[in-house]
Design a protein around this motif. Structure first.
Motif, PDB file in Angstrom:
ATOM      1  N   SER A 172      47.000  46.271  49.575  1.00  0.00           N
ATOM      2  CA  SER A 172      46.686  47.642  49.958  1.00  0.00           C
ATOM      3  C   SER A 172      47.848  48.260  50.727  1.00  0.00           C
ATOM      4  CB  SER A 172      45.421  47.658  50.825  1.00  0.00           C
ATOM      5  OG  SER A 172      45.195  48.959  51.328  1.00  0.00           O
ATOM      6  N   GLU A 192      35.619  35.335  42.115  1.00  0.00           N
ATOM      7  CA  GLU A 192      36.317  36.473  41.521  1.00  0.00           C
ATOM      8  C   GLU A 192      36.283  37.674  42.460  1.00  0.00           C
ATOM      9  OE1 GLU A 192      38.481  38.776  38.813  1.00  0.00           O
ATOM     10  OE2 GLU A 192      38.232  36.608  39.087  1.00  0.00           O
ATOM     11  N   ALA A 193      35.095  37.876  43.077  1.00  0.00           N
ATOM     12  CA  ALA A 193      34.985  38.981  44.029  1.00  0.00           C
ATOM     13  C   ALA A 193      35.918  38.762  45.216  1.00  0.00           C
ATOM     14  CB  ALA A 193      33.535  39.121  44.498  1.00  0.00           C
ATOM     15  N   GLU A 194      35.963  37.495  45.675  1.00  0.00           N
ATOM     16  CA  GLU A 194      36.840  37.180  46.798  1.00  0.00           C
ATOM     17  C   GLU A 194      38.304  37.368  46.393  1.00  0.00           C
ATOM     18  OE1 GLU A 194      37.902  33.505  49.844  1.00  0.00           O
ATOM     19  OE2 GLU A 194      36.195  33.352  48.474  1.00  0.00           O
ATOM     20  N   ARG A 195      38.628  36.961  45.149  1.00  0.00           N
ATOM     21  CA  ARG A 195      39.999  37.131  44.683  1.00  0.00           C
ATOM     22  C   ARG A 195      40.375  38.607  44.643  1.00  0.00           C
ATOM     23  NH1 ARG A 195      42.695  38.728  40.572  1.00  0.00           N
ATOM     24  NH2 ARG A 195      40.803  39.270  39.416  1.00  0.00           N
ATOM     25  N   ARG A 196      39.426  39.406  44.125  1.00  0.00           N
ATOM     26  CA  ARG A 196      39.713  40.841  44.059  1.00  0.00           C
ATOM     27  C   ARG A 196      39.839  41.434  45.457  1.00  0.00           C
ATOM     28  NH1 ARG A 196      35.500  42.671  39.222  1.00  0.00           N
ATOM     29  NH2 ARG A 196      36.610  41.609  37.512  1.00  0.00           N
ATOM     30  N   PHE A 197      38.928  41.028  46.357  1.00  0.00           N
ATOM     31  CA  PHE A 197      39.026  41.533  47.732  1.00  0.00           C
ATOM     32  C   PHE A 197      40.339  41.091  48.370  1.00  0.00           C
ATOM     33  CE2 PHE A 197      38.571  40.656  52.269  1.00  0.00           C
ATOM     34  CZ  PHE A 197      38.300  41.935  52.726  1.00  0.00           C
ATOM     35  N   ARG A 198      40.705  39.819  48.132  1.00  0.00           N
ATOM     36  CA  ARG A 198      41.952  39.327  48.688  1.00  0.00           C
ATOM     37  C   ARG A 198      43.140  40.096  48.126  1.00  0.00           C
ATOM     38  NH1 ARG A 198      43.346  37.407  53.093  1.00  0.00           N
ATOM     39  NH2 ARG A 198      41.355  36.253  53.018  1.00  0.00           N
ATOM     40  N   SER A 199      43.083  40.416  46.850  1.00  0.00           N
ATOM     41  CA  SER A 199      44.155  41.203  46.245  1.00  0.00           C
ATOM     42  C   SER A 199      44.236  42.584  46.888  1.00  0.00           C
ATOM     43  CB  SER A 199      43.925  41.320  44.735  1.00  0.00           C
ATOM     44  OG  SER A 199      44.914  42.136  44.145  1.00  0.00           O
ATOM     45  N   ILE A 200      43.055  43.197  47.071  1.00  0.00           N
ATOM     46  CA  ILE A 200      43.037  44.505  47.730  1.00  0.00           C
ATOM     47  C   ILE A 200      43.571  44.387  49.147  1.00  0.00           C
ATOM     48  CG2 ILE A 200      41.521  46.329  48.595  1.00  0.00           C
ATOM     49  CD1 ILE A 200      39.705  45.783  46.178  1.00  0.00           C
TER      50      ILE A 200
END
Length: 700
Positions: A159, A147-155
């Motif tokens: 961005s 989930e953290a990776e998904r959020r980072f990937r989304s950012i």
């Protein structure tokens, strides 16, 4: 399929004994150890005490499915997955390893990892031995990480700032779409594939990349690091980078990571604010404040280099009349036109400023001599005097120029400006459309000017004019390939008079037409005389004045001179300044084409100091371009003049024209022009203008 025949039931007694032994040995084992039958319910025949901790059920509850079958504990969505995985392993004689969910007795769902192996009797698998462990926490951690990776990937992907990872010398490791778009690429992959050498491909100034690397190495990061960079299409933007250095266990640099934002608009706004503070709103020229600063810099440079700095104070002669009669819009248009014309005549190192009203100030930087300053001022007079149209009316506006020179006329900016202003009023007294130096020795007062005009009118009848000839040399061979005829005046009572003093007066008074015809005939006659004396045919170059070119009888005058002297038209070359051509382009084109049809060579003199366009240049029937001496004099010290000279040579060769450089005075200039493909040269380094007898000796 796995065999589940009655032979399996016959062996259960022995298996029960084994299960009891395993239960004692594994009582304290973390997790569940089991043996089960291979049937529809995974019937357990042995389960260790870890069963209750794992499932919430006692081991006895599963044995022979007394309370619940193990199949029922497996999550319904995972049962097929579990069975298929076990059967696939048994069919290939492998161990199996499966992750799936179970529903505990309290209803909660846990993740378990099961690993096991089939138990054979003869050729058939009859049971499974295995181990089951609760991996719920590990799954939770993996999910959190995903989930953290998904959020980072989304950012990273979404961005609006550019995000990157890069190496010191191998380009980018990762970039997000925003950075790719910022640099003009369609995808991050395309950008990483094409941008491998950031110092050369990305940074406009490669030294800026070197500064970035130095800071990343010594300080492990940068904040608001601003640079100009190239986009893929070659356009330039400003960026600001924040980045940190990521190091390995041995403190070696692994990579850099950071963010990039486009600050081009901010930079443009800042530049616009600075420009408004230092430039005139109407013309865009430097204002009085910036001009004063540039003048002080020119004085400092001249002091260190031992060269001359000059101030030229310019006042338009008919501005008030135009402003009053045609209105302020026409006056503003005139000021813009004059500003453009003045700028077109100047080198990059010089400054054109608007003092206010119809007054302009020039700061002439690093001139080698007063003659060089005079050449520049004469070009300015011609440029300003070119016609222009307002409200359908063709107008001619001239200017008066006063000049003061550092260090002769002042050691500070205020004194030089004051003396240049005084010299400007002297120029107006001399009849306008003129220039005057502040120094008494070089200033011409009204009385002297009238006397000179009177003497000039009688100079032809008194045979006071003579021609000097300056050699033209082929750079590749060093051979003499021509000469330029230069007018000289030796007055009986006043001695030699410099051309810069009498030729503008002859032009203004109209005497230049008669004098120019004499120059043409005399040069043609001399060229024939040299040939009759045994010299090889050499082209003789004659300068045409603005008045001559624009006269309707020019072609007749040239044809008559050639007939009377017997000179081959191929041995005559006419030199015309580009400023003169642009006064009336269509008429100039018509005249030049007719001259060209006679077989005469045509050269554009002082090229680069006027304002002709490439569109007109390609239409002109010319053979040569002459690079103005103002560029040649500084080609070894001024990068701008060097670049202009290279560009003129390249342009001329593209148009199949020869290039002549005038004013060559040093070996360094000679070497530069040779290395850059210039065709011909003239100047003191190869020979000063000389009398016809001396030139004849040179031919011999």
């Amino acid at each position: 399929m796995v065999n589940t025949t009655p032979a399996l039931a016959a062996s259960t007694g022995a298996l029960d004994g084994d299960a009891g032994m395993l239960g004692n040995l594994l009582a304290n084992f973390d997790g569940l150890v089991y043996r089960c039958l291979i049937d529809d319910s995974w019937t357990m025949i042995f389960m260790s005490q870890g069963c209750e901790a794992l499932t919430g059920y006692l081991a006895e509850d599963f044995l022979a499915n007394q309370v619940i079958a193990y199949e029922d504990v497996i999550h319904p969505d995972d049962r097929i997955h579990v069975r298929d995985g076990i059967y696939a392993a048994l069919e290939t004689n492998r161990r199996f390893s499966i992750e799936y969910r179970i529903r505990r007795r309290d209803g909660t769902v846990h993740w378990v990892w099961e690993r096991g192996i089939g138990v054979r009797e003869g050729n058939a698998y009859v049971a499974l031995d295995g181990y089951i462990q609760d991996i719920t926490q590990r799954k939770a951690n993996e999910h959190a990480l995903a989930e953290a990776e998904r959020r980072f990937r989304s950012i990273f992907e979404n961005s609006i700032e550019g995000i990157f990872q890069s190496t010191p010398d191998k380009g980018y490791l990762a970039v997000n779409p925003a950075l790719a778009r910022m640099y003009g690429y369609e995808t991050p992959q395309e950008m990483m594939l094409n941008l491998r050498h950031l110092d050369r491909q990305l940074y406009v100034d490669p030294r800026r990349r070197a500064e970035f690397l130095a800071l990343m190495n010594t300080q492990d990061g940068v904040m608001n690091f601003e640079s100009e960079v190239y986009r893929r299409d070659g356009s330039i933007i400003w960026i600001s980078e924040n980045a940190r250095t990521v190091r390995g266990a041995a403190s070696e640099i692994l990579f850099f990571e950071g963010t990039v934002i486009d600050i081009t608009q901010r930079k443009l706004y800042e530049e616009r604010i600075r420009h408004q503070a230092t430039h005139d709103a109407l013309t865009g020229l430097p204002n009085r404040n910036l001009m004063h600063d540039r003048l002080q810099q020119a004085i400092l440079h001249a002091s260190r280099a031992g060269s001359l700095a000059a101030v030229a104070f310019i006042d338009l002669d008919q501005f008030k009349f135009i402003n009053d009669s045609l209105g302020h819009p026409a006056g503003d248009m005139l000021l813009k036109i004059v500003a453009s014309r003045l700028t077109s005549c100047m080198r990059a190192s010089d400054t054109v400023a608007r003092q206010g009203g119809d007054e302009f100030v020039l700061v002439l930087h690093n001139h080698p001599s007063e003659a060089s300053i005079t050449d520049t001022v004469q070009r300015l007079l011609e440029a300003v005097a070119a016609p222009w149209s307002a409200n359908g009316i063709e107008l001619h506006v001239t200017c008066s120029i006063g000049i003061s020179i550092y260090p002769n006329d002042g050691l500070d900016a205020e004194t030089l400006l004051r003396n240049a202003d005084a010299a400007m009023y002297r120029a107006k007294e001399l009849g306008r459309n003129n220039f005057a130096f502040f120094s008494a020795e070089m200033s011409v007062n009204a009385t002297e000017r009238l006397g000179m005009l009177s003497r000039l009118r009688n100079a032809l009848q008194r045979n006071e004019f003579l021609l000097h000839y300056q050699p033209k040399v082929c750079l590749k061979t060093g051979r003499l390939v021509g000469a330029e005829a230069l007018l000289r005046w030796h007055n009986g009572s006043h001695g030699p008079i410099p051309p810069g003093r009498f030729i503008p007066l002859a032009e203004e008074s109209g005497l230049i037409v008669e004098i120019g015809e004499w120059v043409l005939r005399s040069a043609c006659r001399q060229a024939v005389a040299w040939q009759r004396a045994g010299a090889p045919p050499l082209p003789i170059a004659v300068n045409l004045s603005p008045r001559q070119l624009l006269r309707d009888d020019l072609l007749d005058v040239v044809e008559q001179a050639l007939r009377d002297t017997g000179l081959d038209p191929a041995c005559l070359e006419l030199e015309i300044t580009e400023t003169v051509i642009m006064r009336d382009v269509e008429k100039s084109l018509h005249t030049l084409h007719r001259l060209k049809q006679l077989g005469i060579g045509i050269a554009i003199d002082d090229f680069g100091t006027g304002y002709s366009s490439l569109n007109y240049l390609k239409r002109l029937p010319v053979d040569k371009l002459k690079i103005d001496r103002s560029f040649v004099s500084d080609i070894t010290t001024d990068p701008d003049d060097a670049a202009i000279t290279r560009a003129v040579i390249s342009l001329a060769h593209i148009l199949n024209l020869k290039v002549v450089a005038e004013g060559v005075e040093t070996e360094a200039q000679h070497r530069f022009l040779l290395e850059n493909g210039c065709d011909e040269v003239q100047g003191y380094y190869f020979g000063k203008p000389m009398a016809h007898q001396d030139f004849a000796a040179l031919l011999a």
